[in-house]
Enzyme design. Structure first.
Site, PDB file in Angstrom:
ATOM      1  N   ASP A   8      66.837 -78.046 -15.266  1.00 30.24           N
ATOM      2  CA  ASP A   8      65.497 -79.179 -15.661  1.00 30.24           C
ATOM      3  C   ASP A   8      65.967 -80.721 -16.286  1.00 30.24           C
ATOM      4  OD1 ASP A   8      63.083 -79.553 -14.487  1.00 30.24           O
ATOM      5  OD2 ASP A   8      62.859 -79.325 -16.084  1.00 30.24           O
ATOM      6  N   MET A   9      64.959 -81.859 -16.163  1.00 33.02           N
ATOM      7  CA  MET A   9      64.939 -83.165 -16.901  1.00 33.02           C
ATOM      8  C   MET A   9      63.781 -83.108 -18.257  1.00 33.02           C
ATOM      9  SD  MET A   9      67.147 -86.229 -15.454  1.00 33.02           S
ATOM     10  CE  MET A   9      66.859 -86.782 -17.085  1.00 33.02           C
ATOM     11  N   ASP A  10      62.552 -83.042 -17.349  1.00 36.26           N
ATOM     12  CA  ASP A  10      61.338 -83.160 -17.951  1.00 36.26           C
ATOM     13  C   ASP A  10      60.139 -82.459 -18.752  1.00 36.26           C
ATOM     14  OD1 ASP A  10      60.688 -86.151 -17.568  1.00 36.26           O
ATOM     15  OD2 ASP A  10      61.513 -85.363 -15.937  1.00 36.26           O
ATOM     16  N   THR A  42      66.151 -81.947 -10.793  1.00 34.81           N
ATOM     17  CA  THR A  42      64.622 -83.025 -11.472  1.00 34.81           C
ATOM     18  C   THR A  42      63.767 -83.252  -9.877  1.00 34.81           C
ATOM     19  OG1 THR A  42      64.622 -85.088 -12.422  1.00 34.81           O
ATOM     20  CG2 THR A  42      65.888 -85.129 -11.511  1.00 34.81           C
ATOM     21  N   GLY A  43      62.813 -83.126 -10.363  1.00 41.21           N
ATOM     22  CA  GLY A  43      61.825 -83.966  -9.414  1.00 41.21           C
ATOM     23  C   GLY A  43      61.699 -85.907  -9.195  1.00 41.21           C
ATOM     24  N   LYS A 196      64.231 -76.405  -5.409  1.00 35.83           N
ATOM     25  CA  LYS A 196      65.486 -77.025  -6.545  1.00 35.83           C
ATOM     26  C   LYS A 196      66.547 -75.909  -6.263  1.00 35.83           C
ATOM     27  CE  LYS A 196      63.856 -79.328 -10.602  1.00 35.83           C
ATOM     28  NZ  LYS A 196      63.571 -79.136 -11.818  1.00 35.83           N
ATOM     29  N   ASP A 219      61.826 -75.012 -16.627  1.00 37.54           N
ATOM     30  CA  ASP A 219      59.910 -74.552 -17.613  1.00 37.54           C
ATOM     31  C   ASP A 219      58.368 -74.503 -17.051  1.00 37.54           C
ATOM     32  OD1 ASP A 219      60.180 -77.906 -16.720  1.00 37.54           O
ATOM     33  OD2 ASP A 219      58.260 -77.528 -18.515  1.00 37.54           O
ATOM     34  N   ASN A 222      58.531 -75.365 -10.155  1.00 40.21           N
ATOM     35  CA  ASN A 222      59.531 -76.068  -9.263  1.00 40.21           C
ATOM     36  C   ASN A 222      60.539 -75.479 -10.011  1.00 40.21           C
ATOM     37  OD1 ASN A 222      58.704 -78.233 -11.659  1.00 40.21           O
ATOM     38  ND2 ASN A 222      60.159 -79.454 -11.107  1.00 40.21           N
TER      39      ASN A 222
END
Length: 271
Positions: A8-10, A42-43, A196, A219, A222
């Protein structure tokens, strides 16, 4: 042996300033040198991750990423889509009305743009457009083209306002779509076959990587299904409790090189 790491990114890969730390970059580079695939999940739309793919050396035709919270699986050069799910005009009208009735702001992602039907454009929408490097448009509901196809819808607002709306969502919405909270101020509505976890399973099958050889790091809500699918699930130190509950391991926070710590411990050092 881990063959693929989905990240995941953010709140995970990126620190609070939305940057990649030297230690995280070094760990990813070392894993790739051992033949491990790195997949950003990622979203964000593709426009919001291009610079990070390039910074990590991942922007190739044979590298892959999961964008729009699993609505799109594509190669990391942006030239080929492996799979894609979209929503239509009737979905837009249905979800927009629910957001309006609940008193929360609403925006949608289509093609390479973000659009909101809210004349009083939310600061949460503006921030999302800025972070994801996505052009932001205002269009009234009547101006929306019925031919448009959407990657996802988002209800966005201050956390207390959004949580009150979530508590009052109609059950039919949850039955018709994949609905996930991706941040304190973001609720995302996707095609029922998107997400995801489903996207990671599809990509893993496409690449011939068994789930037990996949590590996933995340985290937020999602990320849950993605973590459940992976053979090794790692929660960030800043993750919500639900994510930590399903994880095999908990690393440090995104401001403490948590992704690097996980890769070093469970991939580079072997456990």
């Amino acid at each position: 042996m881990i063959e693929l790491i989905a990240i995941d990114m953010d709140g995970t890969l990126l620190d609070s300033a939305h940057t990649l730390s030297p230690r995280v970059k070094a760990a990813i580079t070392a894993a790739r040198a051992r033949g491990v695939r790195i997949v950003l999940a990622t979203g964000r739309p593709f426009s919001g991750i291009e610079m990070y793919l390039e910074e990590l050396g991942l922007a190739g035709d044979d590298e892959y990423c999961i964008t729009f919270n699993g609505a799109v699986i594509q190669n990391a050069s942006g030239t080929k889509s492996v799979a894609e799910t979209t929503l239509g005009y009737d979905d837009f009208r249905y979800c927009e009305k629910i957001a309006r009735d609940l008193g929360v702001h609403f925006h949608v992602l289509y093609e390479r743009s973000m659009m909101t039907p809210n004349a009083d454009i939310s600061s949460h929408t503006v921030r999302d457009a800025y972070i994801s490097h996505t052009p932001l448009l205002y269009r009234s509901v009547e101006q929306v083209d019925p031919a448009w196809r959407f990657r996802k819808f988002m209800m966005v607002d201050d956390e207390a306002v959004l949580d009150k709306a979530i508590a009052n969502l109609p059950p039919e919405l949850m039955q018709r779509y994949t609905v996930v909270k991706s941040a304190a101020d973001f609720l995302e509505i996707l095609h029922p076959e998107a997400g995801k976890g489903r996207a990671l399973a599809t990509l893993a099958a496409y690449l011939g990587v068994p789930s037990e050889r996949i590590m996933a790091i995340g985290d937020q809500e999602n990320d849950l299904v993605m973590l459940e699918f992976a053979g090794v699930a790692v929660a960030m130190g800043n993750a919500i409790d639900a994510v930590k509950a399903v994880a095999d391991h908990v690393t440090t926070s995104n401001n403490e090189d948590g992704v690097a710590v996980a890769i070093e411990r469970y991939v580079l050092q072997g456990g």
